[in-house]
Design an enzyme around this catalytic site. Sequence first.
Site, short mmCIF file in Angstrom:
data_model
loop_
_atom_site.label_atom_id
_atom_site.label_comp_id
_atom_site.label_asym_id
_atom_site.label_seq_id
_atom_site.Cartn_x
_atom_site.Cartn_y
_atom_site.Cartn_z
N ASP B 205 1.07 -0.76 0.16
CA ASP B 205 0.19 0.00 0.07
C ASP B 205 1.00 1.12 0.29
OD1 ASP B 205 -1.59 2.22 0.76
OD2 ASP B 205 -2.99 1.08 1.94
N HIS B 206 1.09 1.83 -1.40
CA HIS B 206 2.14 2.59 -0.96
C HIS B 206 1.98 4.13 -0.68
CE1 HIS B 206 -0.30 5.06 -4.71
NE2 HIS B 206 -0.03 5.55 -3.93
N LYS B 210 4.98 6.44 2.69
CA LYS B 210 4.80 8.19 2.32
C LYS B 210 5.55 8.21 3.49
CE LYS B 210 1.78 9.26 -1.27
NZ LYS B 210 2.08 9.95 -2.18
N ASP B 263 -11.13 2.41 -4.65
CA ASP B 263 -9.53 3.30 -5.15
C ASP B 263 -8.76 3.60 -3.90
OD1 ASP B 263 -7.90 4.39 -7.28
OD2 ASP B 263 -8.74 6.14 -6.76
N HIS B 268 -5.93 2.61 1.54
CA HIS B 268 -5.04 4.12 1.79
C HIS B 268 -5.47 5.52 2.46
CE1 HIS B 268 -3.06 3.57 -1.69
NE2 HIS B 268 -3.90 4.03 -2.05
N LYS B 368 -13.06 13.03 -6.55
CA LYS B 368 -12.02 13.40 -7.43
C LYS B 368 -12.68 14.78 -8.21
CE LYS B 368 -9.60 9.87 -9.45
NZ LYS B 368 -8.32 10.32 -9.34
#
Lengths: 353, 519
Positions: B205-206, B210, B263, B268, B368
């Site tokens: 989970d990028h 971070k 998404d 996240h 978005k």
Amino acid sequence: MGRIDAVWSEQGTSPDKIEGALRQLLVEIHTQHREFVPARVLNMIAFVDREWSGEIANRLRGVGRYHASRMVVLSYEPGRERLDARVMIAAESDPAPGEIALLRETVVVELGDCHMDNLLTIADPLVVTDLPTLLWSPHGHHEIVADLMPLAQAVLLDSVVEPDAREAVERAFELTGQAYVVDLAWLRSTPWRERVAAMFDPPAMRRELGRLSSVSVRHHAASTAAATLLVGWLGSRLKWQLGPLRGGPDERLATATSRGQEISVKLETDPELQVPGLAGLTVGTTDGLSLSLDRGPGGLRARLARNGGEPRQWTIPGASRGETGVLGEGIRQALLRDPTYVPALEAARAMLA
Amino acid sequence: MAIAAEQPDTPEQSENPLTAGLERLPVAPTTLVIFGATGDLARRKLLPALYNLAHDGALPERFHLVGVSRKEKEHEDYRTECEEAIKRFSRRKPDEEVLKGLLDNVKYVPGMFDDPEVYSELKAVLEEFEHEAGEPLNRAFYLSTAPGFFPVIVDQLGESQLAHHPDAEVRLIIEKPFGTTLEEARELNRRVLGRFEESQVYRIDHYLGKETVQNMMAFRFANGMFEPLWNRNYIDSVQITASEDLGIGTRAGYYDEAGALRDLIQNHMLQLLCHVAMEPPVSFTAEEVRNEKVKVLQAVSEPTVAEIPEMALRAQYTAGHAGGEDVPGYLEEDGVPAGSKTETYAALRLEVNNWRWAGVPFYLRTGKRLARKVTEIAVTLKPVPHLAFSQEGSLGIQPNQLVLTLQPNEGVSLRLGAKIPGTRMIIRPVNMEFLYGTAFLSQSPEAYERLITDAMRGDATLFTRNDEVEAQWRICDPIVKAWHPSQQPGPPVATYEAGSQGPVEAERLLRGDDRWRAI
């Protein structure tokens, strides 16, 4: 909006006027451009000879994002009687939409002999309170470093600049009792230390650390201090008893002992190396393992041989940091603490005694 | 004079005495195999990350890369593609010599992922590298393909005896999404764990790579002043926002299948919730940290069908304005199927039912084409119990609010009440701000640089565990099902104008006097 580049200067000025100008410029910038904010990481005081100040300014320009938040350059000119100053506040780049850009402050104070007695009271108002301060005197002036030491939490020096390695190491050791020392000679050995540590990290190789029988370091003619610190690091980490170095400037030999086993140490200059620092390292073990690391294009060239067998060679990628990169790293290191430097320095002192 | 330095370890100890004081810890010699080696993720993220690690001297002493993909090509052609991708997408201009050194150790294996021949060839390449090195090399298989190939590749790795190595570590790195439903996630875990041990598996989970997310742990657990207030006695609500000003761009194919909930929220944003709500771990080992996160997820109730309309809202953007320009609505975007009900905005109200957080609403929203790009966590404290000041002539006294901003300007802001200068005691809110960017010299590494290094080092702290992934899906799965197009008529899809604050209907998720923060 355009890049910020605010300047103030005054001849015959005083520290409180300089400090006032800094505050005023920051207020003006903040009022007009809220996206520019002052960096608040580190103060750096550089005491430089005025005739060489341009070279120092060039070196500092090259450190990029490692520039101290507030850089105070005390530019010394023998015979000068008037205190002049320039304050520059600049952002390296424009902020991306919705983001911030950092402002960095540079204060250049021109001063002379008559200001030396009160140097501390000139520099003190110019540093940001509560930020750590790094002190750098690249042109010697050890007495000035002593005068300014109450302001500093860290001192930047480069042991390879001193003409005599023994004096350089003694000087660094003396300073470790007063502040955290960031030695560029030590930082030049970082990639080597990382690679040696990594080479001996696999459990099978780790066992070889107890069997080391020889260490040879190849270095720039002026970088004996860096080479000695590298051996000092290895010796201090592995509990060696390090004896004094013997021999001339091109090749020095010493003996270390560890649990009754002798380890031969050799430092030799590499006439091919054009930049300060280290050119190569070879370690050998009692059971015939030999590992070499040498500078090469695009990284370090590794060579591993066991018991006289066919050696294996490969490149470990890594870009050279260059001298500005090493200086930038030195500034960054002022905010960290490396517990292995002082033991390495003590071991280097023993070798250079 | 001879001296013995103090403090060192001895070589007999299991720890390597040479790593003390080093910022970068050694990574064992490794061959990294990327499945999907010619895909977008590999080109844009993985290859540039590998180059930057090489530039910094942070790759293992011996490092080899093998690209596996369906397209037929020679090793040299693949190296050329790698070079082009690195030059185009690297965060720094590549050093030609370093790049050459990296590319010299790259090979390519073409073929279909379900073809056993591919794995035979791959095995031969891996063994050739080991033969050259004269020692066993760790292996890391990075699944950067479409998710449908994950089970196939895992099975083939198992069948071809590549999932284990008698003398080296073998690791499996799996990109997101890890399933698109709870059932799929469970099935994928079953397939993966049928071939690999959980300790070999690194689910990416990028977000966890971070710096900003890792900073949250430092913020909470390295500062004594917040933890005493960090509970239901002092905290009124928590609001987690991940908004984007951009639309879906060219990702209609993926996005229309996924939607905002899958998404961002399922992975996240639930991770962010975990970081806010977790108990202090005993230590910062992978298992301890993940144990605490799983406890948080298990404390979030699985919503019932009846509860979903009250605690979840979906919406789609319509035509509007962004960046001073007219922009189309979601249904007018290229590639979006007519009549799509896929949500481009999702908001949830969750509760963490444990001693610390009972009764505190956690609001999550993402979308978005909102007014601004921001990711933040706003923690609103309860109001003071008694107000001694008159509020006449003031903006009113507002509760303290602590805002942790993850992007774009990472920082911490605390809203306080302060007296307006003058003769009267009039209070207005002011912000005390701290920006991380002003306080550090170092540049944050790219998330993939950190994650690839951690996976090669065997540190799973920043990767999601099997039970963690399933716990995340357990929370979202009922909502995914309720919003699925097969549910007719299904709950309505609200709309919001592009460039706005989001749908007004989102207000109904809020309790009492709670308000969404301005985006």
